[in-house]
Design an enzyme around this catalytic site. Structure first.
Site, mmCIF file in Angstrom:
data_model
loop_
_atom_site.group_PDB
_atom_site.id
_atom_site.type_symbol
_atom_site.label_atom_id
_atom_site.label_comp_id
_atom_site.label_asym_id
_atom_site.label_seq_id
_atom_site.Cartn_x
_atom_site.Cartn_y
_atom_site.Cartn_z
ATOM 1 N N ILE A 10 0.818 -1.219 0.000
ATOM 2 C CA ILE A 10 0.000 0.000 0.000
ATOM 3 C C ILE A 10 0.852 1.270 0.000
ATOM 4 C CG2 ILE A 10 -0.323 0.328 2.507
ATOM 5 C CD1 ILE A 10 -3.354 0.640 1.919
ATOM 6 N N ASN A 23 -3.247 1.628 15.715
ATOM 7 C CA ASN A 23 -3.755 1.333 17.063
ATOM 8 C C ASN A 23 -4.121 2.656 17.724
ATOM 9 O OD1 ASN A 23 -1.407 2.356 18.673
ATOM 10 N ND2 ASN A 23 -0.359 0.775 17.507
ATOM 11 N N GLY A 31 3.063 -4.475 11.144
ATOM 12 C CA GLY A 31 2.146 -4.637 10.006
ATOM 13 C C GLY A 31 2.144 -3.457 9.063
ATOM 14 N N ASP A 33 0.873 -0.583 9.515
ATOM 15 C CA ASP A 33 1.178 0.640 10.267
ATOM 16 C C ASP A 33 2.690 0.920 10.246
ATOM 17 O OD1 ASP A 33 0.844 2.808 11.952
ATOM 18 O OD2 ASP A 33 0.330 1.625 13.739
ATOM 19 N N SER A 122 -7.854 -4.817 10.583
ATOM 20 C CA SER A 122 -8.026 -5.806 11.668
ATOM 21 C C SER A 122 -7.666 -7.242 11.293
ATOM 22 C CB SER A 122 -9.466 -5.796 12.228
ATOM 23 O OG SER A 122 -9.687 -4.694 13.067
ATOM 24 N N GLY A 124 -4.869 -8.630 10.411
ATOM 25 C CA GLY A 124 -3.522 -9.107 10.705
ATOM 26 C C GLY A 124 -3.381 -9.369 12.192
ATOM 27 N N VAL A 125 -2.593 -8.526 12.835
ATOM 28 C CA VAL A 125 -2.326 -8.647 14.274
ATOM 29 C C VAL A 125 -3.623 -8.716 15.096
ATOM 30 C CG1 VAL A 125 -1.311 -7.426 16.259
ATOM 31 C CG2 VAL A 125 -0.113 -7.446 14.074
ATOM 32 N N TYR A 126 -4.644 -7.994 14.670
ATOM 33 C CA TYR A 126 -5.881 -7.921 15.453
ATOM 34 C C TYR A 126 -6.789 -9.146 15.283
ATOM 35 C CZ TYR A 126 -5.032 -3.195 17.281
ATOM 36 O OH TYR A 126 -4.534 -2.101 17.956
#
Ligand code: AR6
Length: 176
Positions: A10, A23, A31, A33, A122, A124-126
Site C-alpha cells: 500500500i 492502534n 504490520g 502501520d 483488523s 492481521g495482528v488484530y
C-alpha cells in the site's frame, strides 16, 4: 463510485489517500502501520503525536479515524483508523469494523479525496477472520458510497489468499 481489489504494498500507491490500520495511540506499530510510518518518514510520527489525546494515550478510539498528510509517501493523505481486536465476534466487532470504513470515507470526502485504498483492517495482528471482515467492509463501503459517484475505492490485499477472499466478497455483493 467504484470498488476494486488489488494486490500491492500500500505504501507504493499513488492515490489521494491510503488508510492505515493503526492502534489507538497512533504512534506506530507493526504490520501495515509500521510499513506506512517507515515509508512516510519521521514527520508522520510527529504529525500523529500532535493530534490531541481523547483519553490517556488514546488519539483515535477504536472505530474512529484521523487524517494526516502522507509526507514522503506517494499518497497525499493517510487516514488512520483503528479496527477492533477480534474477541470471537460477539463483542461488537462487526459494528466497530463498519465504523472504521464509514469514518475513513467521511474524512476522505471532507478532504475531497477521489481515490482511496484500504488495507484489510483488523485482519492481521488484530485477528479478525478475513472471510468475515471482507463482506462487512464491502457492504459498508457500498452503503456509505451511495451518492458519491466520483470516489474510486480500492481494497488492497497483501497476499494472494487475501486477494481471493476480498474478490469473492466483492463478486458476491455485485451478483446479489
Ligand atoms: N500493504 C498492504 N497490506 C499490508 C501491508 C502493506 N505494506 N502490510 C501488512 N498488510 P495489520 P491490524 C496487511 O496487522 O490487524 C499494528 O501493529 C496484512 O497482511 O497491519 O488492523 C498496529 O499498530 C493484513 O492483511 O493490522 C496495531 O497495533 C492487513 O494489512 C495492529 O497492528 C492488516 O494487518 C493493527 O492490527
Amino acid at each position: 463510485m467504484s470498488i476494486s481489489v488489488i494486490t500491492a504494498d500500500i505504501v507504493r500507491l499513488d492515490v489521494d489517500a491510503i488508510v492505515n490500520a493503526a492502534n489507538e495511540t497512533l504512534l506506530g506499530g507493526g504490520g501495515v502501520d509500521g510499513a506506512i510510518h517507515r515509508a512516510a518518514g519521521p514527520r508522520l510520527l510527529a504529525a500523529c503525536r500532535a493530534l490531541p489525546e481523547v483519553s490517556a494515550g488514546v488519539r483515535c478510539p477504536t472505530g474512529e479515524a484521523r487524517i494526516t498528510p502522507g509526507f514522503e509517501l506517494p499518497a497525499r493523505w493517510v487516514i488512520h483508523t483503528v479496527g477492533p481486536i477480534w474477541h470471537g465476534g460477539h463483542h461488537g466487532e462487526p459494528e466497530l469494523l463498519a465504523r472504521c470504513y464509514r469514518a475513513s470515507l467521511k474524512l476522505a470526502m471532507a478532504h475531497r479525496v477521489q481515490s482511496i485504498v484500504f488495507p484489510a483492517i483488523s485482519c492481521g495482528v488484530y485477528g479478525y477472520p478475513p472471510e468475515l471482515a471482507a463482506p462487512t467492509a464491502i457492504t459498508t463501503l457500498r452503503e456509505t458510497l451511495r451518492g458519491s459517484p466520483s470516489l474510486h475505492v480500492q481494497l488492497c490485499a497483501f497476499s494472494e489468499h487475501m486477494r481471493a477472499i476480498l474478490q469473492r466478497a466483492l463478486d458476491a455483493s455485485t451478483s446479489g
